[in-house]
Design an enzyme around this catalytic site. Structure first.
Site, PDB file in Angstrom:
ATOM      1  CD  GLU A 166     -19.676 107.766  20.132  1.00 57.40           C
ATOM      2  OE1 GLU A 166     -19.964 108.573  21.020  1.00 57.40           O
ATOM      3  OE2 GLU A 166     -20.529 107.095  19.531  1.00 57.40           O
ATOM      4  CD  GLU A 351     -21.420 103.073  20.915  1.00 65.72           C
ATOM      5  OE1 GLU A 351     -22.290 103.984  20.882  1.00 65.72           O
ATOM      6  OE2 GLU A 351     -20.392 103.135  21.604  1.00 65.72           O
TER       7      GLU A 351
HETATM    8  C1  PNW Z   1     -22.584 107.143  22.060  1.00 68.17           C
HETATM    9  N1  PNW Z   1     -24.542 113.031  20.133  1.00 68.17           N
HETATM   10  O1  PNW Z   1     -22.641 108.449  22.525  1.00 68.17           O
HETATM   11  C2  PNW Z   1     -21.686 106.476  23.077  1.00 68.17           C
HETATM   12  O2  PNW Z   1     -20.609 105.768  22.552  1.00 68.17           O
HETATM   13  C3  PNW Z   1     -22.425 105.704  24.105  1.00 68.17           C
HETATM   14  O3  PNW Z   1     -21.659 105.696  25.277  1.00 68.17           O
HETATM   15  C4  PNW Z   1     -23.818 106.255  24.302  1.00 68.17           C
HETATM   16  O4  PNW Z   1     -24.495 105.672  25.363  1.00 68.17           O
HETATM   17  C5  PNW Z   1     -24.565 106.061  22.983  1.00 68.17           C
HETATM   18  O5  PNW Z   1     -23.876 106.661  21.905  1.00 68.17           O
HETATM   19  C6  PNW Z   1     -25.990 106.583  23.000  1.00 68.17           C
HETATM   20  O6  PNW Z   1     -26.008 107.971  23.215  1.00 68.17           O
HETATM   21  C7  PNW Z   1     -23.147 109.537  21.854  1.00 68.17           C
HETATM   22  O7  PNW Z   1     -24.992 113.953  20.878  1.00 68.17           O
HETATM   23  C8  PNW Z   1     -23.644 110.556  22.659  1.00 68.17           C
HETATM   24  O8  PNW Z   1     -24.524 113.175  18.893  1.00 68.17           O
HETATM   25  C9  PNW Z   1     -24.112 111.711  22.086  1.00 68.17           C
HETATM   26  C10 PNW Z   1     -24.069 111.856  20.711  1.00 68.17           C
HETATM   27  C11 PNW Z   1     -23.554 110.850  19.898  1.00 68.17           C
HETATM   28  C12 PNW Z   1     -23.091 109.684  20.487  1.00 68.17           C
END
Ligand code: PNW
Length: 440
Positions: A166, A351
């Site tokens: 990401e 994911e």
């Molecule tokens: C992903 N947003 O994170 C990550 O790859 C994981 O580590 C995390 O635990 C999971 O999604 C759930 O949150 C994100 O704010 C964190 O858009 C924040 C965002 C998107 C993905």
């Protein structure tokens, strides 16, 4: 569950995903301090200022956790290798850290689980963060050196390897929106990080190729983005928001260019000579990983600094994160990525999952909302396959309830419940439902 394994091609992979800092316990095994430890300690950054010092204690309990995966009929495990564990100051090797990943990969193979490795899932060593982190170009070469070290040790036994998890979160969410470490709100910092993280992918991929590695890719997150209303201003804002969140990284990596709608505001802040990096960033890769969670509605905010956009959660039913449940968006991104960027290249859903306020009652956790969520998203992947998209696998986020970054241990994404007092694991009803749907 409204799907069965037999609805999918024979070689389709069902897996679950985690990340090192979120589960291992970074106070164990000689891991070094990271920018997440610093960020978590700062006021107002993380719920209850929690950090990953113990997390799920996976460092000591990985055999139990891999047994859960194996017993759940899963084919593969998506895990990450912590830079700060392998190189505590970002540059010096910690043999204990390498030994740990060696044992972990062997334990997967012993259970017939395919190792899907991610090189960088966010625990930047503090020594590098203090030197400017992703705003500093040098970090890309140090990331390359880490790639060399870990690949020399376990590269012979992993099935697939992704460079960066990401890039949008690593750069924009962390340097402009300020929600993740290092918690900056500065478009100049963000622009530099948004380019350097792409370059780090390119450098990492070059190093992987120099080790003869195959099955190399990147993991990008996508959010379905729509204008909030029918106004021309909202349409423009959504186009800019989409360019930043959903095009900046894939366009650089697949085509060697940046989308004009985003470059407009970012160019003045970009590091000099960025154009010369685009060839390394866009070298051929072998798969694309897609992380998908939700839909956002976007409108214009003329008072805000560039990009003058504001996003809110979509209107439908929400998860514990407040994120709208919107499975159609996954189908949309799978077809869009194939059509616009990667063609027939294998795509994995690396994911997808949801948080819920799960509780253990009489020794079990009943989570029907998650069951429907998983089922509907897996069916969205099936629809994309029916449309001719080369989707090769689906990884549930996450195996375990874990350290959910800015939300600490409050938000539970696991298909296995973790009691953070006793560290006891309790598979949820969703785990049992997936297990029976994917049995052979
Ligand atoms: C992903 N947003 O994170 C990550 O790859 C994981 O580590 C995390 O635990 C999971 O999604 C759930 O949150 C994100 O704010 C964190 O858009 C924040 C965002 C998107 C993905």
């Amino acid at each position: 569950m409204d799907f069965r394994r037999s609805d999918f091609p024979d070689d389709f992979i069902f897996g679950a995903a985690t990340a090192a800092y979120q589960i291992e316990g970074h106070s164990f095994g000689g891991a070094g301090p990271t920018h997440w430890d610093t960020f978590a300690a700062g006021p107002g950054n993380v719920v209850r200022a929690e950090d990953g010092a113990v997390a799920c204690d996976h460092y000591h309990r990985y055999e139990e956790d891999l047994d859960i995966l194996k017993n759940g009929n899963f084919d593969a495990y998506r895990f990450s290798t912590s830079w700060a564990r392998v190189m505590p100051d970002g540059r010096t090797v910690n043999p204990e850290g390498l030994d740990y990943y060696d044992r972990l990969v062997d334990a997967m193979l012993a259970r017939g689980l395919k190792p899907f490795q991610t090189l960088y899932h966010w625990e930047l060593p503090s020594a590098l963060a203090d030197n400017g982190g992703w705003m500093n170009r040098d970090t890309c070469q140090y990331f390359g050196d880490f790639t060399d070290v870990i690949t020399a040790r376990i590269g012979d036994r992993v099935d697939a390897i992704a460079t960066i998890n990401e890039p949008w979160c690593v750069s924009y969410l962390s340097h402009f929106l300020g929600h993740h470490a290092p918690g900056l709100r500065d478009i100049r910092a963000a622009a530099r990080a948004m380019h350097h993280i792409n370059l780090a992918h390119g450098v990492g991929l070059s190093r992987l190729r120099s080790h003869g590695m195959k099955n190399c890719g990147v993991v990008l997150n996508f959010a379905h983005t729509e204008p909030k209303d029918d106004s021309a201003a909202a349409a423009r804002a959504a186009a800019v928001g989409d360019a930043i969140a959903n095009r900046w990284f894939i366009e650089a990596i697949a085509k060697g260019s940046y989308p004009q709608e985003a470059l407009e505001g970012l160019e003045p802040h970009m590091p000099d000579g960025w154009q010369d990096d685009m060839a390394e960033i866009s070298q051929p890769m072998d798969f694309l990983g897609i992380n998908y969670y939700t839909r956002n509605l976007v409108h214009a905010d003329p008072d805000a600094v560039w990009p003058h956009v504001a996003a809110e959660d979509g209107p439908g039913d929400k998860t514990q994160m407040g994120w709208e449940i919107f499975p159609q968006g996954l189908h949309g991104f799978l077809t869009r990525m194939s059509r616009d960027y990667v063609g027939d290249m294998p795509i994995y859903v690396t994911e997808n999952g949801m948080a819920w306020d799960d509780h253990v009652e009489n020794g079990s956790v009943y989570d029907p909302v998650r069951m429907k969520f998983v089922s509907d998203h897996i069916l969205a992947a099936k629809d994309a396959i029916a449309d001719g998209v080369n989707v090769k696998g689906f990884f549930y986020w996450s195996l375990l309830d874990n350290y959910e970054w800015a939300f600490g241990y409050e938000k539970r994404f696991g298909m296995v419940h973790v009691d953070f007092e006793t560290l006891k694991r309790t598979p949820k009803a969703s785990y049992e439902a997936i297990k029976s749907a994917i049995s052979r």
